[in-house]
Design a protein around this motif. Structure first.
Motif, PDB file in Angstrom:
ATOM      1  N   UNK A 117       0.807  -1.219   0.000  1.00  0.00           N
ATOM      2  CA  UNK A 117       0.000   0.000   0.000  1.00  0.00           C
ATOM      3  C   UNK A 117       0.840   1.268   0.000  1.00  0.00           C
ATOM      4  N   UNK A 118       2.059   1.202   0.509  1.00  0.00           N
ATOM      5  CA  UNK A 118       2.922   2.392   0.520  1.00  0.00           C
ATOM      6  C   UNK A 118       3.314   2.810  -0.900  1.00  0.00           C
ATOM      7  N   UNK A 119       3.331   1.862  -1.823  1.00  0.00           N
ATOM      8  CA  UNK A 119       3.687   2.146  -3.217  1.00  0.00           C
ATOM      9  C   UNK A 119       2.430   2.608  -3.932  1.00  0.00           C
ATOM     10  N   UNK A 120       2.403   3.886  -4.306  1.00  0.00           N
ATOM     11  CA  UNK A 120       1.224   4.431  -4.985  1.00  0.00           C
ATOM     12  C   UNK A 120       1.393   4.457  -6.502  1.00  0.00           C
ATOM     13  N   UNK A 121       2.633   4.326  -6.968  1.00  0.00           N
ATOM     14  CA  UNK A 121       2.908   4.202  -8.397  1.00  0.00           C
ATOM     15  C   UNK A 121       4.132   3.326  -8.575  1.00  0.00           C
ATOM     16  N   UNK A 122       4.133   2.542  -9.639  1.00  0.00           N
ATOM     17  CA  UNK A 122       5.296   1.743 -10.005  1.00  0.00           C
ATOM     18  C   UNK A 122       5.380   1.738 -11.520  1.00  0.00           C
ATOM     19  N   UNK A 123       6.533   2.132 -12.037  1.00  0.00           N
ATOM     20  CA  UNK A 123       6.742   2.217 -13.482  1.00  0.00           C
ATOM     21  C   UNK A 123       7.949   1.389 -13.890  1.00  0.00           C
ATOM     22  N   UNK A 124       7.799   0.599 -14.940  1.00  0.00           N
ATOM     23  CA  UNK A 124       8.917  -0.102 -15.565  1.00  0.00           C
ATOM     24  C   UNK A 124       9.633   0.913 -16.440  1.00  0.00           C
ATOM     25  N   UNK A 125      10.959   0.986 -16.322  1.00  0.00           N
ATOM     26  CA  UNK A 125      11.739   2.024 -16.990  1.00  0.00           C
ATOM     27  C   UNK A 125      12.709   1.474 -18.021  1.00  0.00           C
TER      28      UNK A 125
END
Length: 156
Positions: free
Chosen positions: A95-103
């Motif tokens: 829940x602490x991660x509000x966004x995750x992007x593959x780069x």
């Protein structure tokens, strides 16, 4: 299904809803120069086509008790399917991660994380991130100030 072709009116509707998703259909129709019925029909079409994915409230993280925003760059040891799937499944549960992007580039993923304080961040890293198999390196930056935060896309 091919992407929906957006015309100027669709874009005007989307921009108006991005700026204020709670406005009435009547107010929206006035802003985009349509009568209420065709405006509502277009909004429904945008929803059904998946262009509008949903509606949400934008909550101030500080007022919510999560004043610390961090950007965490993560590199994986290897890019085998099992490692990637394990990592992504673990991140989706946090829940602490509000966004995750593959780069592309130096790191594999960029996470936007919100926490209450440094102690909460340390707990999150040691109990949640460090235990994910396949993580090779972690680099964290703290957001000192938000200069701009917009949800309204530029006109194409």
């Amino acid at each position: 299904m091919p992407p929906m072709e957006l015309d100027r009116t669709d874009i005007a509707i989307l921009r108006a809803l991005q700026a204020d998703g709670r406005q009435s259909n009547l107010a929206l129709a006035e802003k985009v120069n349509l009568s209420p019925s065709p405006c509502l029909r277009r909004v429904r079409q945008l929803e059904e086509a998946g262009v509008i994915r949903g509606y949400t409230a934008l909550v101030d993280p500080k007022a919510y008790g999560l004043p610390l925003t961090l950007y965490v760059r993560i590199s994986l040891e290897r890019h085998a399917r099992d490692v990637v799937e394990t990592f992504e499944q673990a991140i989706e549960k946090l829940e602490e991660v509000v966004e995750c992007h593959l780069l592309t580039g130096g790191a594999d993923y960029l996470l936007r994380v919100v926490v209450a304080d440094l102690e909460d961040y340390q707990r999150f890293m040691s109990e949640e991130i460090h235990v994910i198999p396949g993580v090779a390196s972690i680099d964290t930056s703290f957001a000192l100030k938000t200069v701009k935060s917009s949800r309204v896309y530029k006109k194409p």
